[in-house]
Design a protein around this motif. Structure first.
Motif, short mmCIF file in Angstrom:
data_model
loop_
_atom_site.label_atom_id
_atom_site.label_comp_id
_atom_site.label_asym_id
_atom_site.label_seq_id
_atom_site.Cartn_x
_atom_site.Cartn_y
_atom_site.Cartn_z
N THR A 1 -9.77 -8.99 12.63
CA THR A 1 -10.39 -8.52 11.40
C THR A 1 -11.18 -7.25 11.66
OG1 THR A 1 -10.58 -10.77 10.66
CG2 THR A 1 -11.92 -9.16 9.52
N LEU A 2 -11.96 -7.30 12.74
CA LEU A 2 -12.74 -6.11 13.07
C LEU A 2 -11.81 -4.96 13.40
CD1 LEU A 2 -15.68 -7.54 15.18
CD2 LEU A 2 -15.32 -7.50 12.74
N LEU B 1 -10.66 -3.45 10.25
CA LEU B 1 -11.76 -2.72 9.61
C LEU B 1 -12.20 -1.53 10.44
CD1 LEU B 1 -13.88 -5.73 8.36
CD2 LEU B 1 -12.62 -4.13 6.96
N ASP C 1 -13.84 -1.56 13.18
CA ASP C 1 -15.24 -1.74 13.58
C ASP C 1 -15.39 -1.95 15.07
OD1 ASP C 1 -16.16 -1.45 11.07
OD2 ASP C 1 -16.09 -3.58 10.58
N GLU D 1 -1.16 -10.63 8.10
CA GLU D 1 -1.77 -11.52 7.12
C GLU D 1 -3.18 -11.04 6.76
OE1 GLU D 1 -2.98 -15.92 7.76
OE2 GLU D 1 -0.80 -15.74 7.90
N ILE D 2 -3.92 -10.73 7.80
CA ILE D 2 -5.30 -10.28 7.58
C ILE D 2 -5.33 -8.98 6.81
CG2 ILE D 2 -7.32 -9.38 8.78
CD1 ILE D 2 -6.79 -11.54 10.89
N THR E 1 -4.63 -9.65 3.18
CA THR E 1 -5.77 -10.30 2.53
C THR E 1 -6.88 -9.31 2.25
OG1 THR E 1 -5.24 -12.26 3.79
CG2 THR E 1 -7.36 -12.22 2.69
N LEU E 2 -7.17 -8.52 3.28
CA LEU E 2 -8.24 -7.56 3.11
C LEU E 2 -7.90 -6.55 2.03
CD1 LEU E 2 -9.42 -6.93 6.76
CD2 LEU E 2 -10.79 -7.78 4.87
N LEU F 1 -6.00 -7.02 -0.59
CA LEU F 1 -6.18 -7.67 -1.89
C LEU F 1 -7.65 -7.74 -2.27
CD1 LEU F 1 -3.74 -10.70 -2.08
CD2 LEU F 1 -4.07 -8.90 -3.77
N LEU F 2 -8.44 -8.14 -1.29
CA LEU F 2 -9.85 -8.31 -1.56
C LEU F 2 -10.49 -6.99 -1.95
CD1 LEU F 2 -12.00 -10.48 -1.49
CD2 LEU F 2 -12.42 -9.94 0.89
N ARG F 3 -10.09 -5.96 -1.24
CA ARG F 3 -10.64 -4.63 -1.55
C ARG F 3 -10.26 -4.22 -2.95
NH1 ARG F 3 -9.83 -1.86 4.05
NH2 ARG F 3 -11.99 -1.66 4.71
N ASP F 4 -8.99 -4.41 -3.27
CA ASP F 4 -8.54 -4.06 -4.61
C ASP F 4 -9.33 -4.82 -5.66
OD1 ASP F 4 -6.76 -2.40 -3.51
OD2 ASP F 4 -5.00 -3.67 -3.79
N ALA F 5 -9.49 -6.12 -5.38
CA ALA F 5 -10.18 -6.97 -6.35
C ALA F 5 -11.61 -6.49 -6.56
CB ALA F 5 -10.18 -8.42 -5.87
N LEU F 6 -12.24 -6.11 -5.45
CA LEU F 6 -13.62 -5.68 -5.57
C LEU F 6 -13.72 -4.32 -6.25
CD1 LEU F 6 -14.97 -6.80 -2.09
CD2 LEU F 6 -15.48 -7.81 -4.30
N ALA F 7 -12.69 -3.52 -6.01
CA ALA F 7 -12.74 -2.18 -6.58
C ALA F 7 -12.37 -2.18 -8.06
CB ALA F 7 -11.81 -1.25 -5.81
N ARG G 1 -21.68 -10.54 -7.79
CA ARG G 1 -20.56 -11.08 -7.01
C ARG G 1 -20.89 -12.48 -6.51
NH1 ARG G 1 -16.28 -8.27 -8.39
NH2 ARG G 1 -16.27 -6.12 -7.63
N HIS H 1 -6.41 -10.10 -8.94
CA HIS H 1 -7.78 -9.77 -8.54
C HIS H 1 -8.73 -10.89 -8.92
CE1 HIS H 1 -6.61 -5.26 -8.64
NE2 HIS H 1 -6.20 -5.87 -7.55
N VAL I 1 -8.27 -13.67 -6.52
CA VAL I 1 -8.88 -13.39 -5.21
C VAL I 1 -10.39 -13.60 -5.28
CG1 VAL I 1 -9.38 -11.57 -3.55
CG2 VAL I 1 -7.09 -11.82 -4.45
N HIS J 1 -14.58 -12.56 10.37
CA HIS J 1 -13.21 -12.89 10.71
C HIS J 1 -12.82 -14.24 10.11
CE1 HIS J 1 -9.51 -13.15 12.94
NE2 HIS J 1 -9.88 -14.32 13.43
N LEU K 1 -5.41 -18.02 -0.16
CA LEU K 1 -4.49 -17.20 -0.96
C LEU K 1 -3.08 -17.74 -0.84
CD1 LEU K 1 -5.82 -13.60 -0.24
CD2 LEU K 1 -5.86 -14.81 -2.42
#
Lengths: 954, 186
Positions: free
Chosen positions: A11-12, A15, A17, A42-43, A46-47, A49-55, B36, B121, B124, B168, B178
């Motif tokens: 994940t890091l 990102l 990081d 997979e990660i 997911t990330l 999707l999550l980013r899109d959702a948040l944006a 959120r 979205h 998610v 993580h 998901l």
């Protein structure tokens, strides 16, 4: 990096990081691992999707509502009065009361803290002052003394030090020695004595520190006066003597005075003086002086002189005697008449000042100048731990020096500067008259000490040598061994061992930390057993105490959740008189069956001519068969034999094909020379091919240790072993066949390969290693395991570690994870022993009761194999844990103590001098009765009993 | 009580916080974050309001310049939000609600039910709310608020390494959710 570790970082990684190096490692791992790539995808998705959702546009308002905004910006209006807490309300409304309460608290805290800070300051001062200002100057010491009663000396402190005027003659005489020395770097010692007492003052260079005060009346005067100096001169009413001690030539105290004269304040009969009255010293300013009280102690005197023979007493009296009334008779009970001082506990007068009585220059010079050389000779100085003047009482003085007073006397002269233990020697300094007397006295007093001192010096040398060996010689020695041609006659007895010296006692105040890498090897013990069965004791350098101790099990319970657990036990040492013994046990977790990783083993078997014996190759084959029987179905085995050339007998084969593996093992034949280089190369090549991430990849070398290699090749091998270790291929070494056995090389190989080094002397031992301890041999739980013990200098005066000489690490290396140290297998335990010299309770009682303080802290730092993380755990040892008598200790503790003592005797440790095997059996016998089921203990008892009558091997 | 109020008022002008500037700087981010976590815009307003009031009360001179102000605000906002959830016993309700969410449930069995972007979205975000609050916290702080690990560790009181781990695990959990919900086809 294994799969699990890099997955956790994915994940890091996505990102971005991670730091650059970790990122690179993960990237390289991703290329090789499809599993991880899938996880990465997979990660990533997911990330994403999550980013899109948040944006995505939301209905979240960007600003506070007007009502909320108003409340925030004008909180008082809407929220009412802000509540002031009870305490602040109190302080605001009752200021006077609050102030009074605060004052009471402050005073209370100060009262609690004061004693601690005072002693701390004193310690600091004692060390710092002497180190920075005086120590460097101690090799140039001038001493002056003068008698009381000189009218022009009534207020000496007001006179100018600059005007220091020697008599003509002495100045001329000592011009040469004084000339090169700068005045400020001279130290100054002055003594005024009379009926009312003695005044001692000294000045050390710029910083004049000691001062004078009246003292008690001297104890009963000697019966008859006796001339001290062969040629006494009629004394003037006031006398003074001054002398100069040249540090360059030890034992030479040259009088400064011109003609010696004898004087005595009460009856001017016989008193050594070095020069007639003249201006000796003028001190620069009164403000530079603090004061201290010196009193005389009859106890000291009797204690100090109790053991003297007539001759020595005479010598001593001659030296001491002049100071007070008269010199003493050689056989009278006149000792009490001497000016012997001890420091009185007078805190008030002392303040925080530490008063250096400048001891005899050569001694100090040696002691201090030699700091870097032999700073650890803890035995030498009974006052090593004295912090300040009030720490020493007369009782304490006797307790410390008591039985060995005549030995220690010269030493206490050097009192390390930081404390004014004005033992007999302060006076000795004050009254030294003639050079030969000094020499006389020294040789007389120190004849006994010399022996002891020689011994301790020898030990230091050995220890230093051991250090050096550790750093340099180990490799050089190995290379040298390898460089040598293999002897034509392979049956020739040839032993290769390296002596690492014996750990000396370390004064805690100088070095409170003891750091070492762990060692789970047991080869030294097995080797000794094997040799004793053949009727000889092993050479002293073949005995490593820690391997003896670790050869036994001490019933530590394995931790279930944590990787390690620390056990400590503290009890009086059965062999070191007056010492305590601290046993530290570190027990590793036992890896469960489901956790056991598959093993990928590459056996490298030495089949050179030297191996052609049933107790060598035969034993190797038996061991391998045993091992194969006990491997799991997922384990893999490859076999390579090497003599003149390396030959592959079996590629990596699953252990389920037992018949194939056994056939390969049976095929081994001995002949030819020993080409270890080719064998190692081949083994590592094969191991690298069969490498499985997350498995236990290990090369196992079975050899009698004889090898003919060029030096470059040897270094290559070591580098290669070290390089592969970093990539996850470890190397374990099994030695066989006493006689031509090369202990040093095999141990080095196992060290480099982070493996275990074990000696196989019998089928029984092989069974122990390959069957009973198989999990430990194959499943390492942690690598780079280091232990650091921090002792509290306020409780532990000095300590000594038993064994681990070649595992010592620097203090700062403990937290340096790049420094390599040993590894521990599943369920293995490591035991370390320390002998401690605790400060006497007497001292502790005089201090204000403080909350209990740790005696020591044991820290263990290691890298877990499963997660790759470095962890550190610690455990405190408290003084009250100390058991009253040795017999109350657990049988594990008593066993460890005896095993260690046995090893210490075998290797001729200076600390075990005077111990006999019988002493060991006396202690061991009851333990063996309690542990009658443990065959190893019974065996040990037999060994110790037999050792008495066994001759030392070559 | 009057006396104490007067004292506080007297002390205020000297070390008075520049509230307007701070509110202007942080209100948007905090509102977004709280909303959120709470999944409720109105409640977020209350939470942020309380956060700022707390700041006013515990104001110390020099705080504005300190880099920890941001972390402090996020931490207090998070605690306020969690308190809010607890107060309303919504943590429990929330989970049940998510489990029976019609949008998710409808597509849990049929993988050929196409989701529009907006639906995706929403799914998610709602799945994200099934995570433990501390996982949501780390996820949001990193991904939406763009805080550094050091700042996050200051907000959460966890070590930086721990934050990475938590992050993580949150992502792994979310991706499993998901998959189970059929939002992503494996």
């Amino acid at each position: 990096m294994n799969c699990a570790a890099s997955k956790a970082l994915l994940t890091l990684y996505v990102l971005k990081d991670l730091d650059a190096s970790t990122e690179a490692t993960v990237r390289t791992h991703l290329e090789t691992c499809p599993d991880c790539r899938a996880a990465l995808q997979e990660i990533e998705s997911t990330l994403g999707l999550l980013r899109d959702a948040l944006a995505a546009p939301t209905h979240i308002s960007a600003q506070l509502g007007s009502a909320q905004r108003a409340r925030v910006l004008e909180p008082r209006a809407s929220q009412g009065p802000i509540v002031v807490s009870g305490l602040s309300w109190f302080t605001q409304h009752h200021r006077a009361l609050a102030a009074a309460a605060a004052a009471v608290v402050v005073v209370g805290v100060i009262a609690l803290i004061m004693p601690a800070t005072q002693s701390a300051r004193r310690v600091a001062l004692g060390v710092d002052v002497m180190m920075e200002e005086s120590l460097s100057e101690l090799d140039e010491v001038d001493y002056f003394a003068q008698d009381k009663g000189r009218s022009e000396r009534e207020s000496p402190v007001e006179e100018d030090f600059e005007k220091l005027a020697f008599g003509e003659a002495p100045e001329a005489r000592y011009k040469s020695s004084l000339a090169p020395k700068k005045k400020p770097s001279r130290s100054f010692f002055r003594q005024r004595s009379g009926e009312s007492g003695v005044e001692v003052s000294a000045a050390a260079g710029r910083s004049v520190r000691v001062v004078s005060a009246p003292v008690l009346k001297p104890t009963p005067p000697p019966v008859e006066p006796a001339p001290v100096i062969p040629a006494p001169v009629t004394a003037p009413a006031h006398t003074e003597h001054a002398w100069f001690v040249d540090s360059d030539s030890p034992d030479s105290a040259s009088p400064v005075g011109g003609k010696p004269s004898v004087a005595k304040p009460s009856s001017p009969a016989a008193m050594p003086v070095l020069r007639p009255a003249s201006e000796v010293s003028r001190l620069s300013s009164a403000t530079e002086f603090d004061s201290v009280t010196m009193t005389k102690s009859p106890m000291i005197v009797s204690g100090a002189l109790a053991n003297r023979t007539a001759g020595r007493r005479e010598a001593a009296l001659r030296t001491y005697g002049g100071g007070s009334e008269a010199a003493g008779d050689s056989d009278g009970d006149d000792a009490v008449g001497m000016d012997v001082y001890y420091a009185t506990p007078s805190v008030k007068e002392l303040g925080d000042q530490v008063v250096p009585i400048l001891g005899d220059a050569p001694m100090i010079g040696r002691k201090f100048k030699g700091k870097d050389v032999g700073g650890e000779a803890g035995e030498a100085d009974p006052f090593a731990d004295v912090e300040s003047i009030e720490a020493v009482t007369s009782y304490d003085y006797l307790a410390r020096t008591g039985e060995t007073i005549e030995l220690e006397e010269g030493k206490s002269a050097s009192v390390r500067g930081q404390s004014v233990v004005a033992g007999p020697d302060a006076l000795l300094l004050g009254k030294l008259v003639k050079e030969e007397q000094v020499t006389d006295l020294r040789s007389g007093l120190k004849r006994d000490e010399k022996r002891r001192f020689d011994l301790s010096e020898k030990m230091e040398r050995e220890a230093d040598l051991g250090q050096d060996l550790k750093r340099f010689e180990k490799r050089d020695r190995l290379l040298e061994v390898l460089r040598e041609e293999e002897p034509a006659d392979e049956g020739e007895l040839r032993w290769r061992f390296t002596a690492y010296g014996v750990n000396p006692f370390v004064v805690t105040r100088k070095e409170a930390f003891s750091t070492f890498g762990i060692d789970v090897d047991t080869a030294s013990y097995t080797l000794t057993r094997s040799m004793m069965r053949q009727g000889a004791l092993p050479p002293a350098e073949a005995v490593r105490t820690e391997e003896f101790v670790n050869a036994f099990d001490y019933d530590h319970v394995a931790p279930t959740h944590r990787t390690f657990r620390i056990y400590t036990e503290l009890a009086p040492s059965p062999f070191g008189r007056g010492l305590q013994m601290l046993k530290i046990g570190v027990k590793g977790r036992r890896v469960g069956r489901e956790e056991q990783r598959p093993a990928v083993l590459t056996f490298l078997v030495d089949t050179s001519g030297s191996m052609n014996a049933p107790e060598r190759l035969g034993l190797v084959q038996k061991s391998l068969r045993l091992l194969v029987e006990n491997l799991g179905p997922h384990d893999q085995v490859a076999v390579i034999q090497y003599d003149s050339h390396a030959r592959l007998l079996l590629e990596h084969t699953p252990a389920s094909h037992k018949d194939v593996i056994l056939k390969a093992i049976n095929r081994m034949q001995c002949s030819g020379s020993t080409n270890l280089e080719e064998g190692m190369n081949e083994a590592y090549r094969l191991a690298a091919e069969a490498f499985i991430g997350g498995a236990e990849n290990r090369v196992l070398l079975l050899s009698d240790g004889v090898a003919n290699l060029g030096s470059i090749a040897a270094e290559d091998i070591l580098n290669k072993v070290a390089a592969y270790r970093k990539q996850g291929i470890f190397c374990s070494v099994f030695g066989v066949g006493s006689g031509s056995y090369d202990d040093t090389m095999l141990e080095t190989l196992a060290n480099k390969g982070d493996g275990v080094y074990t000696f196989l002397d019998s089928e029984e031992q092989a069974r122990r290693v390959f069957v009973d301890d198989l999990a430990a041999t194959l499943n390492t739980i942690a690598s780079d395991v280091k232990i650091q013990v921090e002792f509290n200098p306020n409780i532990v005066r000095r300590y000594r570690q038993l064994g681990y000489e070649n595992r010592r690490l620097k203090k700062e290396d403990f937290r340096n994870d790049a420094v390599d140290a040993g590894e521990v297998g599943s369920g293995q335990s490591v035991t370390a022993l320390y002998e401690l010299d605790l400060l006497p309770m007497l001292l502790a009682k005089t201090r204000i009761e403080l909350p209990p303080r740790r005696l020591a802290t044991v820290r263990v730092r290691y890298r877990r194999i499963d997660t790759g993380r470095v962890e550190e755990i610690e455990r405190a040892v408290w003084p009250h844990e100390c058991l009253p008598v040795f017999e109350k200790a657990s049988n594990g503790f008593r066993l460890a103590a005896t095993v260690a003592e046995f090893a210490e005797i075998l290797r001729g440790s200076p600390h075990a001098r005077g111990s006999r095997y019988k002493d060991v059996t006396d202690v061991l016998r009851p333990v063996a009765l309690e542990l009658h089921l443990d065959k190893r203990v019974q065996e040990l008892l037999q060994m110790v009993t037999a050792a008495e009558s066994t001759p030392r091997g070559q | 009580m009057d006396g104490s109020g007067r004292d506080a008022r007297q002390a205020a002008p000297a070390g008075r916080p520049p509230m307007e500037a701070i509110v202007a700087e942080y209100e948007t981010a905090l509102l977004r974050y709280a909303a959120r976590i709470l999944n409720n815009s109105a409640a977020a307003q209350d939470v942020v309001q309380n956060t700022f009031i707390k700041l006013f009360r515990s104001w110390k001179p020099g705080m504005h310049a300190s880099p920890s102000l941001k972390s402090w605000l996020y931490r207090v906002a998070h605690n306020e939000a969690v308190d809010h959830i607890r107060r309303e016993s919504r943590l429990h309700v929330l989970h049940e609600k998510q489990a029976s969410d019609p949008a998710v449930a409808a597509c849990a069995d049929g993988r050929n039910c196409p989701l529009s972007d907006t639906e995706k979205h929403e799914a998610v975000l709602s799945l994200m709310h099934t995570l433990h609050p501390r996982e949501q916290q780390v996820l949001l702080l990193r991904l939406e608020e763009g805080l550094s690990y050091r700042e996050i560790s200051r907000v959460t009181g966890r070590s930086e390494g721990n934050v990475g781990n938590l992050l993580h695990h949150a992502v792994r959990k979310l991706s499993t959710h998901l998959k189970n919900a059929g939002v992503v086809t494996s």
